[in-house]
Design an enzyme around this catalytic site. Structure first.
Site, PDB file in Angstrom:
ATOM      1  N   SER A 122     -40.109  22.594  67.644  1.00 14.30           N
ATOM      2  CA  SER A 122     -38.888  23.169  67.084  1.00 14.30           C
ATOM      3  C   SER A 122     -38.741  24.664  67.304  1.00 14.30           C
ATOM      4  O   SER A 122     -37.618  25.165  67.410  1.00 14.30           O
ATOM      5  CB  SER A 122     -38.810  22.864  65.581  1.00 14.30           C
ATOM      6  OG  SER A 122     -39.934  23.399  64.900  1.00 14.30           O
ATOM      7  N   HIS A 150     -35.915  16.860  67.914  1.00 13.24           N
ATOM      8  CA  HIS A 150     -35.084  17.733  68.736  1.00 13.24           C
ATOM      9  C   HIS A 150     -34.828  17.175  70.136  1.00 13.24           C
ATOM     10  O   HIS A 150     -34.243  17.866  70.970  1.00 13.24           O
ATOM     11  CB  HIS A 150     -35.730  19.116  68.841  1.00 13.24           C
ATOM     12  CG  HIS A 150     -35.836  19.819  67.526  1.00 13.24           C
ATOM     13  ND1 HIS A 150     -34.796  20.529  66.978  1.00 13.24           N
ATOM     14  CD2 HIS A 150     -36.861  19.888  66.634  1.00 13.24           C
ATOM     15  CE1 HIS A 150     -35.174  21.036  65.805  1.00 13.24           C
ATOM     16  NE2 HIS A 150     -36.412  20.648  65.583  1.00 13.24           N
ATOM     17  N   LYS A 182     -30.031  16.637  63.446  1.00 12.37           N
ATOM     18  CA  LYS A 182     -29.952  17.497  64.626  1.00 12.37           C
ATOM     19  C   LYS A 182     -28.804  17.023  65.519  1.00 12.37           C
ATOM     20  O   LYS A 182     -27.657  17.298  65.256  1.00 12.37           O
ATOM     21  CB  LYS A 182     -31.295  17.490  65.362  1.00 12.37           C
ATOM     22  CG  LYS A 182     -32.501  17.823  64.478  1.00 12.37           C
ATOM     23  CD  LYS A 182     -32.420  19.209  63.901  1.00 12.37           C
ATOM     24  CE  LYS A 182     -33.705  19.630  63.188  1.00 12.37           C
ATOM     25  NZ  LYS A 182     -34.066  18.819  62.018  1.00 12.37           N
TER      26      LYS A 182
END
Length: 330
Positions: A122, A150, A182
């Site tokens: 991240s 992610h 996300k």
């Protein structure tokens, strides 16, 4: 996505009324689980209320005190905390160092080992070579777990994340987890795995059994977001173009020494000191650009940075403005 949430709220109400095993699980939850399993190419998926709770739940269900929990040193705090609540022995290796990870796998070969790494880290935007990791895990009989918060929705030809880019599946990565906060733009989390694994989580994960289920409007919104991810690949293609433009701009204007180029939507700008990161973040905010200054304890001392996150709503002109702001010429 907003309309889907609105329609579900009108039909079901906003609250979920209880835990999944009581009254909080609906046909909409089941539909999302089936859809995510099909999308990711795994036999089964279970939903959690957040990524943090999902990670705690997986570890708590699978690990005992005598087990080893092997992790990359830069893993998310939720994975570190997961080791603490299980009582398992936490073994960490230097970031992305597969040889050091393999040394841990070789030691005490009869001990159960759960190996967790992030798909895309991240704060660094980089990834472990999961093909090599899978081979190491198979060789030394460890269970490999990839948390791809992610990556899924953003990376790969079909948006299936880092595993998509490396042509990997459940056979190589038995546990895949991620969040909907996300790329999906909603909330909640999921864990994908075999039928036996998911049933074990449902029966043993305290953060699943004793936590309020995701509200139906959030689940309905996530279903619509998944549909968009699957039917609008241009969004991922555009992010790849923006990554290229960002790298090109940094090289053109002498920012290569500060930029930590990655293949993901996360592009760190290394500024070392807290003062430098805070000052640049404040200046960018004045320019209309939101970039958070990342400081200890999130990152090690003297590794403060700006965390540039690219998305499909940006245009090439936005990248141009960003580059000019980074060099103080705006």
């Amino acid at each position: 996505v907003i309309l889907a949430a609105h329609d579900a709220a009108s039909k079901f109400g906003f609250g979920s009324t209880g835990s999944p095993l009581m009254s909080g699980y609906t046909s909409v939850h089941q539909e999302l689980e089936f859809a995510m399993a099909d999308f990711l190419g795994y036999p089964r998926v279970v939903l959690f209320s957040s990524g943090y709770l999902a990670n705690l739940g997986v570890a708590q269900a699978l690990l005992k005190r005598e087990d080893w929990f092997i992790q990359d040193r830069l893993n998310h705090a939720s994975l570190i905390d997961a080791a603490q609540i299980t009582g398992a022995e936490l073994k960490r290796y230097p970031h992305l160092n597969n040889q050091k990870a393999e040394d841990l796998l070789k030691a005490d070969i009869n001990r159960f080992k759960l190996w967790a790494t992030e798909g895309v880290f991240s704060m660094d935007g980089d990834s472990h070579d999961l093909f090599i990791a899978a081979l190491s895990a198979h060789t030394y009989n460890a269970m490999l777990w990839v948390d791809d918060c992610h990556g899924v929705g953003v990376m790969g030809d079909k948006g299936r994340g880092v595993l998509d880019t490396m042509t990997l599946s459940q056979a190589e990565v038995p546990i895949l987890s991620g969040t909907f906060g996300k790329a999906f733009g909603t909330a909640g989390a999921y864990v994908a795995g075999s039928d036996d694994l998911i049933e074990t989580l449902i029966q043993k994960s305290r953060t699943y059994k004793y936590n309020t289920a995701l509200p139906v409007p959030v689940v309905a919104a996530t279903l619509k977001a998944l549909e968009i991810i699957q039917t609008e690949p241009w969004r991922r293609e555009k992010i790849l173009e923006l990554i290229h433009l960002f790298k090109q701009g940094c090289e053109q204007y002498g920012l290569s020494d500060l930029a930590k180029f990655t293949n993901s939507a996360i592009q760190p700008i290394m500024l070392k000191t807290e003062a430098a990161a805070l000052e640049k973040s404040a200046y960018l905010k004045q320019c209309g650009i939101i970039t958070t200054a990342i400081r200890p304890p999130t990152v090690p001392k003297n590794q403060c940075r700006l965390r540039i996150t690219l998305n499909s709503e940006l245009e090439s002109e936005d990248i141009d403005v960003l580059i000019q702001c980074l060099i103080g010429n705006y």
